[in-house]
Design an enzyme around this catalytic site. Structure first.
Site, PDB file in Angstrom:
ATOM      1  N   TYR A  49       6.493  -1.189  19.057  1.00 31.36           N
ATOM      2  CA  TYR A  49       5.382  -2.127  18.857  1.00 31.36           C
ATOM      3  C   TYR A  49       5.334  -3.153  19.985  1.00 31.36           C
ATOM      4  O   TYR A  49       4.352  -3.876  20.121  1.00 31.36           O
ATOM      5  CB  TYR A  49       5.511  -2.872  17.532  1.00 31.36           C
ATOM      6  CG  TYR A  49       5.470  -2.022  16.288  1.00 31.36           C
ATOM      7  CD1 TYR A  49       5.192  -0.653  16.331  1.00 31.36           C
ATOM      8  CD2 TYR A  49       5.724  -2.586  15.038  1.00 31.36           C
ATOM      9  CE1 TYR A  49       5.171   0.110  15.183  1.00 31.36           C
ATOM     10  CE2 TYR A  49       5.698  -1.835  13.883  1.00 31.36           C
ATOM     11  CZ  TYR A  49       5.431  -0.481  13.957  1.00 31.36           C
ATOM     12  OH  TYR A  49       5.419   0.265  12.803  1.00 31.36           O
ATOM     13  N   HIS A 107      12.481   5.803  13.932  1.00 33.44           N
ATOM     14  CA  HIS A 107      11.031   5.662  13.846  1.00 33.44           C
ATOM     15  C   HIS A 107      10.317   6.992  13.633  1.00 33.44           C
ATOM     16  O   HIS A 107       9.308   7.068  12.934  1.00 33.44           O
ATOM     17  CB  HIS A 107      10.510   4.973  15.122  1.00 33.44           C
ATOM     18  CG  HIS A 107       9.191   4.327  14.964  1.00 33.44           C
ATOM     19  ND1 HIS A 107       8.777   3.274  15.759  1.00 33.44           N
ATOM     20  CD2 HIS A 107       8.158   4.555  14.124  1.00 33.44           C
ATOM     21  CE1 HIS A 107       7.557   2.901  15.404  1.00 33.44           C
ATOM     22  NE2 HIS A 107       7.169   3.667  14.419  1.00 33.44           N
ATOM     23  N   LEU A 186      -3.068   0.332   2.366  1.00 35.33           N
ATOM     24  CA  LEU A 186      -4.485   0.210   2.026  1.00 35.33           C
ATOM     25  C   LEU A 186      -5.308   1.289   2.723  1.00 35.33           C
ATOM     26  O   LEU A 186      -6.520   1.153   2.887  1.00 35.33           O
ATOM     27  CB  LEU A 186      -5.001  -1.183   2.395  1.00 35.33           C
ATOM     28  CG  LEU A 186      -4.329  -2.336   1.636  1.00 35.33           C
ATOM     29  CD1 LEU A 186      -4.765  -3.686   2.190  1.00 35.33           C
ATOM     30  CD2 LEU A 186      -4.636  -2.250   0.141  1.00 35.33           C
ATOM     31  N   LYS A 228      -0.835  -5.150   6.750  1.00 37.83           N
ATOM     32  CA  LYS A 228      -0.964  -5.914   7.992  1.00 37.83           C
ATOM     33  C   LYS A 228      -2.314  -6.607   8.044  1.00 37.83           C
ATOM     34  O   LYS A 228      -3.340  -6.014   7.724  1.00 37.83           O
ATOM     35  CB  LYS A 228      -0.834  -4.977   9.195  1.00 37.83           C
ATOM     36  CG  LYS A 228      -0.902  -5.687  10.544  1.00 37.83           C
ATOM     37  CD  LYS A 228      -1.305  -4.728  11.650  1.00 37.83           C
ATOM     38  CE  LYS A 228      -2.787  -4.432  11.630  1.00 37.83           C
ATOM     39  NZ  LYS A 228      -3.238  -3.590  12.755  1.00 37.83           N
ATOM     40  N   SER A 229      -2.302  -7.870   8.432  1.00 37.54           N
ATOM     41  CA  SER A 229      -3.542  -8.585   8.711  1.00 37.54           C
ATOM     42  C   SER A 229      -3.209  -9.783   9.582  1.00 37.54           C
ATOM     43  O   SER A 229      -2.133 -10.361   9.471  1.00 37.54           O
ATOM     44  CB  SER A 229      -4.215  -9.060   7.417  1.00 37.54           C
ATOM     45  OG  SER A 229      -5.404  -9.776   7.728  1.00 37.54           O
ATOM     46  N   ARG A 234      -6.461 -13.058   4.100  1.00 36.11           N
ATOM     47  CA  ARG A 234      -6.031 -11.730   3.686  1.00 36.11           C
ATOM     48  C   ARG A 234      -4.522 -11.669   3.497  1.00 36.11           C
ATOM     49  O   ARG A 234      -4.022 -11.040   2.560  1.00 36.11           O
ATOM     50  CB  ARG A 234      -6.483 -10.694   4.712  1.00 36.11           C
ATOM     51  CG  ARG A 234      -6.047  -9.271   4.429  1.00 36.11           C
ATOM     52  CD  ARG A 234      -6.451  -8.804   3.056  1.00 36.11           C
ATOM     53  NE  ARG A 234      -7.888  -8.825   2.846  1.00 36.11           N
ATOM     54  CZ  ARG A 234      -8.487  -8.573   1.688  1.00 36.11           C
ATOM     55  NH1 ARG A 234      -7.746  -8.315   0.626  1.00 36.11           N
ATOM     56  NH2 ARG A 234      -9.796  -8.615   1.588  1.00 36.11           N
ATOM     57  N   SER A 237      -3.971 -13.234   0.126  1.00 34.54           N
ATOM     58  CA  SER A 237      -4.412 -12.428  -1.016  1.00 34.54           C
ATOM     59  C   SER A 237      -3.520 -11.206  -1.225  1.00 34.54           C
ATOM     60  O   SER A 237      -3.323 -10.761  -2.359  1.00 34.54           O
ATOM     61  CB  SER A 237      -5.871 -11.997  -0.845  1.00 34.54           C
ATOM     62  OG  SER A 237      -6.010 -11.039   0.191  1.00 34.54           O
ATOM     63  N   ASN A 238      -2.955 -10.681  -0.133  1.00 38.11           N
ATOM     64  CA  ASN A 238      -2.078  -9.522  -0.257  1.00 38.11           C
ATOM     65  C   ASN A 238      -0.796  -9.837  -1.025  1.00 38.11           C
ATOM     66  O   ASN A 238      -0.118  -8.931  -1.519  1.00 38.11           O
ATOM     67  CB  ASN A 238      -1.720  -8.975   1.125  1.00 38.11           C
ATOM     68  CG  ASN A 238      -2.869  -8.251   1.789  1.00 38.11           C
ATOM     69  OD1 ASN A 238      -3.822  -7.829   1.136  1.00 38.11           O
ATOM     70  ND2 ASN A 238      -2.796  -8.099   3.097  1.00 38.11           N
TER      71      ASN A 238
END
Length: 285
Positions: A49, A107, A186, A228-229, A234, A237-238
Site C-alpha cells: 500500500y 499478502h 461493502l 475504508k473511507s 462515513r 457511521s461504519n
C-alpha cells in the site's frame, strides 16, 4: 468497541479501518488520525500500500497509547524467500516506527509461501509480531499450503460481503477457529448490494443506512471487518453497528443473498503471474 478472540488467544477489535488505495501524500495520515479520533482502534495497512510510514506517524501523533491500537501489515510477494522476508518484517517495523506489529499477513498465496510463513513464525517468537495470518487463500490454496505450515494462521483475509459469503472456505477454517477478515465488506460500494430491497427494508426498520446493515450482518457472522473511507461521516457511521441486532430470520434472509461470486478469483489462471510483477515495494528504498 467489540472484540473477537483469535485462535492464538489475542483479542482483535471487530471493526477496523482499511487503508488500501489511500495515497501516501498526507491522505493516509489524515484519514488514520481521524479514524483514531473517532474511536477506531484497528488499522490495516501493507507494504504494497506504500503508506505504512503515514500510518505509523498518525498513530504516534494521535495520543492513543500504542497498546490500545491493533496494527496489521502484510508481506509482499517479492519478499517471500526466507531471508528477504526477515528483512521485510524489519522494514515494515521501521516504516511504522514501532517495536512490534499486532498482526502480519502473507499478502498473496503464491511463490515461496512456506519460506515466508517460517519467517513470520520466527518473528512472532521474537516478539516482533503478535499474531500471524494469510490473505486471499481460497480453499484450494489453503489446502495446498497450510498443511505444510508448522502453526495455524490466526486469520485469512479475503473478499467477503453478503453477495460473496465464502461458505466453503468458512467450513474449512472453522475446525481450527481461523477467523475471516473481510476486505471489501461493502462490496467496494456495490450499488446492487447497497440498494438491495432486503437490505433497504432492514435499514428502514432499524433507522440505519444500508452499509450499517451489511456491516452488522458481517459482525454477527463472526467476520472481522475494516471498511475504508476518507470521509469523517462515513468513518463514524461504519462504527455505529453495535446498538442494534438482526434477528435469526433476518440473518437467514441476508445469507440467502449469497451468489458465491466475488470480484477477485485467486485461483484464476494468470493471477499469480500478474501479482508477482504488480509492485516493486523497494522502488523508493
Amino acid at each position: 468497541m467489540e472484540f473477537f478472540t483469535l485462535n492464538d488467544g489475542n483479542k482483535i477489535p471487530a471493526v477496523g479501518f482499511g487503508t488500501f488505495q489511500i495515497p501516501a501524500d498526507g491522505s493516509t495520515y489524515k484519514a488514520v488520525k481521524k479514524a483514531l479520533e473517532l474511536g477506531i482502534r484497528h488499522i490495516d495497512t501493507a507494504a504494497a500500500y506504500f503508506n505504512e510510514a503515514e500510518v505509523g506517524r498518525a498513530v504516534k501523533d494521535s495520543g492513543v497509547r500504542r497498546d490500545e491500537v491493533w496494527i496489521t501489515s502484510k508481506l509482499w510477494l517479492q519478499d517471500y524467500p526466507y531471508a528477504e522476508a526477515q528483512k521485510a518484517i524489519d522494514a515494515s517495523l521501521q516504516k511504522l516506527g514501532m517495536d512490534y506489529m499486532d498482526m502480519y499477513l502473507l499478502h498473496q498465496p503464491y511463490g515461496e509461501v512456506t519460506e515466508a510463513w517460517a519467517a513470520l513464525e520466527e518473528a512472532k517468537k521474537a516478539g516482533k509480531i503478535r499474531s500471524i495470518g494469510v490473505s486471499n487463500m481460497t480453499p484450494k490454496l489453503w489446502q495446498q499450503y497450510v498443511p505444510q505450515f508448522s502453526s495455524m494462521p490466526a486469520v485469512n483475509q479475503v473478499e467477503f460481503n453478503p453477495f460473496f459469503q465464502q461458505k466453503e472456505l468458512r467450513k474449512l477454517l472453522a475446525p481450527h477457529d481461523v477467523k475471516i477478515e473481510a476486505w471489501a465488506p461493502l462490496g467496494q460500494g456495490s450499488t446492487a448490494l447497497l440498494t438491495h430491497p432486503e437490505i433497504l427494508k432492514l435499514a428502514a426498520k432499524y433507522g440505519k443506512d444500508a452499509g450499517q446493515v451489511v456491516l452488522r450482518f458481517e459482525y454477527q457472522e463472526g467476520i472481522i471487518i475494516f471498511p475504508k473511507s476518507i470521509h469523517e461521516s462515513r468513518i463514524k457511521s461504519n462504527m455505529e453497528i453495535f446498538d442494534f441486532a438482526l434477528t435469526d430470520a433476518e440473518m437467514d434472509a441476508l445469507r440467502a443473498l449469497d451468489t458465491n461470486k466475488g470480484i477477485h478469483d485467486p485461483d484464476r489462471p494468470g493471477v499469480k503471474e500478474m501479482l508477482l510483477g504488480a509492485f516493486d515495494v523497494h522502488a523508493n528504498d
